[in-house]
Design an enzyme around this catalytic site. Structure first.
Site, PDB file in Angstrom:
ATOM      1  N   GLY A   1      41.920  13.080  26.588  1.00 33.81           N
ATOM      2  CA  GLY A   1      42.263  14.245  25.781  1.00 33.81           C
ATOM      3  C   GLY A   1      43.351  13.902  24.786  1.00 33.81           C
ATOM      4  O   GLY A   1      43.977  12.838  24.865  1.00 33.81           O
TER       5      GLY A   1
ATOM      6  N   CYS B   1      42.106   7.628  30.710  1.00 32.32           N
ATOM      7  CA  CYS B   1      42.987   7.787  29.553  1.00 32.32           C
ATOM      8  C   CYS B   1      43.997   8.910  29.819  1.00 32.32           C
ATOM      9  O   CYS B   1      44.853   8.769  30.667  1.00 32.32           O
ATOM     10  CB  CYS B   1      42.170   8.013  28.288  1.00 32.32           C
ATOM     11  SG  CYS B   1      43.103   7.729  26.754  1.00 32.32           S
ATOM     12  N   TYR B   2      43.895  10.057  29.112  1.00 32.87           N
ATOM     13  CA  TYR B   2      44.824  11.151  29.416  1.00 32.87           C
ATOM     14  C   TYR B   2      44.730  11.564  30.876  1.00 32.87           C
ATOM     15  O   TYR B   2      45.729  11.942  31.497  1.00 32.87           O
ATOM     16  CB  TYR B   2      44.561  12.360  28.519  1.00 32.87           C
ATOM     17  CG  TYR B   2      45.501  13.511  28.833  1.00 32.87           C
ATOM     18  CD1 TYR B   2      46.756  13.560  28.257  1.00 32.87           C
ATOM     19  CD2 TYR B   2      45.144  14.512  29.736  1.00 32.87           C
ATOM     20  CE1 TYR B   2      47.643  14.592  28.575  1.00 32.87           C
ATOM     21  CE2 TYR B   2      46.008  15.535  30.064  1.00 32.87           C
ATOM     22  CZ  TYR B   2      47.264  15.578  29.471  1.00 32.87           C
ATOM     23  OH  TYR B   2      48.146  16.577  29.797  1.00 32.87           O
TER      24      TYR B   2
ATOM     25  N   HIS C   1      38.483   3.405  28.313  1.00 32.34           N
ATOM     26  CA  HIS C   1      37.341   4.325  28.412  1.00 32.34           C
ATOM     27  C   HIS C   1      36.114   3.582  28.936  1.00 32.34           C
ATOM     28  O   HIS C   1      35.447   2.865  28.182  1.00 32.34           O
ATOM     29  CB  HIS C   1      37.030   4.944  27.045  1.00 32.34           C
ATOM     30  CG  HIS C   1      38.027   5.950  26.606  1.00 32.34           C
ATOM     31  ND1 HIS C   1      37.903   7.299  26.876  1.00 32.34           N
ATOM     32  CD2 HIS C   1      39.189   5.825  25.925  1.00 32.34           C
ATOM     33  CE1 HIS C   1      38.945   7.951  26.372  1.00 32.34           C
ATOM     34  NE2 HIS C   1      39.735   7.075  25.791  1.00 32.34           N
TER      35      HIS C   1
ATOM     36  N   GLU D   1      33.319   4.919  29.713  1.00 34.94           N
ATOM     37  CA  GLU D   1      32.096   5.623  29.330  1.00 34.94           C
ATOM     38  C   GLU D   1      31.500   5.160  28.011  1.00 34.94           C
ATOM     39  O   GLU D   1      30.336   5.439  27.718  1.00 34.94           O
ATOM     40  CB  GLU D   1      32.353   7.139  29.274  1.00 34.94           C
ATOM     41  CG  GLU D   1      33.258   7.617  28.143  1.00 34.94           C
ATOM     42  CD  GLU D   1      34.732   7.582  28.482  1.00 34.94           C
ATOM     43  OE1 GLU D   1      35.493   8.343  27.852  1.00 34.94           O
ATOM     44  OE2 GLU D   1      35.132   6.805  29.368  1.00 34.94           O
TER      45      GLU D   1
ATOM     46  N   ASP E   1      13.482  21.618  23.166  1.00 30.42           N
ATOM     47  CA  ASP E   1      14.063  22.369  24.287  1.00 30.42           C
ATOM     48  C   ASP E   1      13.206  23.565  24.682  1.00 30.42           C
ATOM     49  O   ASP E   1      12.867  23.741  25.858  1.00 30.42           O
ATOM     50  CB  ASP E   1      15.480  22.823  23.939  1.00 30.42           C
ATOM     51  CG  ASP E   1      16.386  21.652  23.588  1.00 30.42           C
ATOM     52  OD1 ASP E   1      16.110  20.532  24.046  1.00 30.42           O
ATOM     53  OD2 ASP E   1      17.353  21.862  22.829  1.00 30.42           O
TER      54      ASP E   1
ATOM     55  N   LYS F   1      19.978  16.381  26.638  1.00 29.80           N
ATOM     56  CA  LYS F   1      18.790  16.233  25.801  1.00 29.80           C
ATOM     57  C   LYS F   1      17.852  15.142  26.305  1.00 29.80           C
ATOM     58  O   LYS F   1      16.632  15.336  26.347  1.00 29.80           O
ATOM     59  CB  LYS F   1      19.219  15.943  24.359  1.00 29.80           C
ATOM     60  CG  LYS F   1      18.063  15.694  23.395  1.00 29.80           C
ATOM     61  CD  LYS F   1      17.258  16.946  23.117  1.00 29.80           C
ATOM     62  CE  LYS F   1      18.011  17.875  22.196  1.00 29.80           C
ATOM     63  NZ  LYS F   1      17.188  19.031  21.758  1.00 29.80           N
TER      64      LYS F   1
END
Length: 519
Positions: free
Chosen positions: A54, A81-82, A175, A177, A233, A375
């Site tokens: 963040g 991180c944060y 990070h 991710e 969708d 998605k």
């Protein structure tokens, strides 16, 4: 039904990417704001918790903090991180401004620990394990909380990762991710499977059976109407609900004047002829365009379009005996982007016309069978349901349609010009093989005129912007480096074939800082 990993969002642009990486390991997870009610966490009974990154500084007054219950549940916790800094600050460590900020690639020396066991990019000459990671921070943990040890470090960040193995608390300043951290997926996999001891029961074939069971249990013998847009969708939602309740489903396809070229015809042929789904076609082009007159603000356009859809469905529901449910193709990113935190520190990115419940006047209950899917999971589900691949992998189209691809006020003339230009763009991308190489591509109408020369005469006509991006998750995206020869061909065709356009530009903005759509 599934073991759940909880992700608390502190406002990072990569929070959804954390969730996608975990879902890819066949583990179910949910994202909630960092200030979620502790009772919700208690009731969820997560098997592990991840604290996202963040933009805040953990040592400032009123900095976002994790609910205390996070550290009292007795489950593994991973701070990123944060999230690592918040963990350190709340557990009596020290966080401060970094002497040297790190943004981008970094090399870390890794110490033995359960989280990094047998995970490294290489070993240096001294036998030290090395990880190549991606950093993005201006603060750092300066002093460990009691019980923690350093498990990764470099010269700029002496505490680049920390662990309290006894409590299974871990903190990563980098990070995992993002794809730039080469072993990031392995680290997240280690956390959820080995440390949290999650199973691997989150997959689309299983999800079909579960979703069908839930739909049948909720709906019973009542009738459902679904707003079919022709996009991925709503199409997958229609196929899933039809699989569950058959003829109890009626789809309502509304032509709002903001669809792509020939879209109404394609939708009717696909569903009513090929899939034997009952579809009602409503021509509401004039109604929508009249309501949008004089409106330029994108959020207001979304609200107007959403309100008109609700009114139309209300009228149709009154004509269908026993209609009790309105189904929508809402997916998980829609829900996350439309939701802010209680404190407003985690901000709403944009509103979605299909998120936020239904007005009481509609007298229908809401059915959203895709609400917990990303998605790519929706596409996987569509293939598992037997939908045509070209429909399932069609590029995303926003719910408000061309209403948010026409900048400023929406006019019929603008929509017609944009439809033609967009059709040419997509046609050439498919012909060249670039459609499959891009995740989303579309044209944008700019309500400005530029001077040109056509046939030895001065022209003063509108501008079209082209946008094509490559992304795995739609949370971050790179602009597609289309060949100059292809761009030249597309530009030439649009200018020659679409009367009213004399200039074409190409958008080379990434996400972030831009979003994929312009509005």
């Amino acid at each position: 039904m599934h073991s759940t990993v909880l992700i608390l969002d502190f406002g990072s642009q990569y929070t959804q990417l954390i969730a996608r990486r975990i879902r890819a390991t066949n583990v179910y997870c949910e994202i909630h704001p960092f200030d979620v009610d502790p009772q919700i966490i208690q009731d969820m009974a997560p098997i592990g918790i991840i604290l996202s990154g963040g933009p805040a500084s953990a040592f400032t007054e009123n900095a976002p903090r994790a609910p205390q219950i996070v550290f009292e549940l007795g489950v593994p916790v991973l701070g990123i991180c944060y999230g690592m800094q918040a963990m350190a600050d709340q557990l009596n460590g020290k966080v401060a401004n970094a002497l040297a900020r790190e943004f981008g690639y970094a090399e870390l020396m890794v110490e033995p620990c359960r989280l990094f066991e047998n995970i490294q990019d290489r070993v240096n000459a001294g036998g030290q394990k090395i990880l190549d990671v991606w950093m993005s921070h201006g603060d750092r943990v300066d002093a460990l909380p009691p019980g923690f040890s350093i498990i990764a470090h470099n010269a700029a960040t002496p505490i680049a990762a920390m662990a309290d193995e006894s409590r299974q608390f871990y903190g990563l300043q980098f990070h995992p991710e993002v794809t730039h951290t080469l072993q990031g997926c392995a680290i997240l996999d280690r956390f959820v499977h080995d440390i949290c001891q999650a199973g691997s029961d989150w997959n689309m074939p299983n999800y079909i059976d579960e979703a069908i069971g839930r739909i049948r249990a909720r709906v019973g013998n009542e009738r459902v109407i679904l707003g079919l847009s022709g996009g991925v969708d709503s199409s997958v939602a229609a196929a899933l609900i039809h699989r569950a309740i058959g003829d109890q489903l009626t789809c309502v396809f509304v032509d709002n004047g903001l669809l792509r070229q020939h879209e109404a015809k394609q939708v009717m042929e696909t569903f009513s002829r090929n899939l034997a789904v009952n579809v009602i076609h409503i021509d509401a082009r004039r109604q929508f365009l009249e309501r949008l007159q004089g409106t330029s603000d994108p959020e207001q356009k979304r609200r107007i379009i959403g309100r008109e859809f609700v009114e139309i469905f209300q009228q149709e529901a009154a004509r269908i005996d026993d209609a009790k449910w309105l189904a929508q193709g809402t997916i998980y990113p829609d829900v996350i982007e439309s939701a802010g935190s209680k404190t407003q520190k985690a901000r709403t990115i944009k509103s979605h016309h299909n998120v936020g419940g239904l007005p009481d006047t509609l007298h229908l209950e809401l059915l959203e069978p895709l609400r917990e899917l990303f998605k790519d999971e929706v596409r996987e589900l569509g293939l598992a349901l037997g939908l045509p691949r070209d429909l399932v992998f069609r590029h995303p189209f926003p719910g408000p349609g061309l209403g948010v691809r026409i900048l400023g006020e929406v006019k019929y003339e603008y929509a017609e010009l944009l439809r033609q230009a967009d059709a040419i763009f997509i046609e050439e991308l498919k012909y060249s093989g670039w459609y499959e190489k891009t995740a989303q591509a579309f044209a944008v109408f700019l309500p400005v005129k530029s001077v040109g020369v056509m046939g030895d005469s001065r022209s003063y006509e509108y501008v079209i912007a082209l946008r094509a991006v490559q992304t795995e998750d739609y949370m971050t995206a790179h602009w597609a480096e289309l060949p100059y020869t292809l761009l030249a061909k597309i530009s030439n065709r649009i200018i020659n074939e679409v009367r009213g356009i004399n200039r074409v530009v190409y958008d080379i903005s990434g996400k972030p800082p831009a979003t994929i759509e312009w509005e």
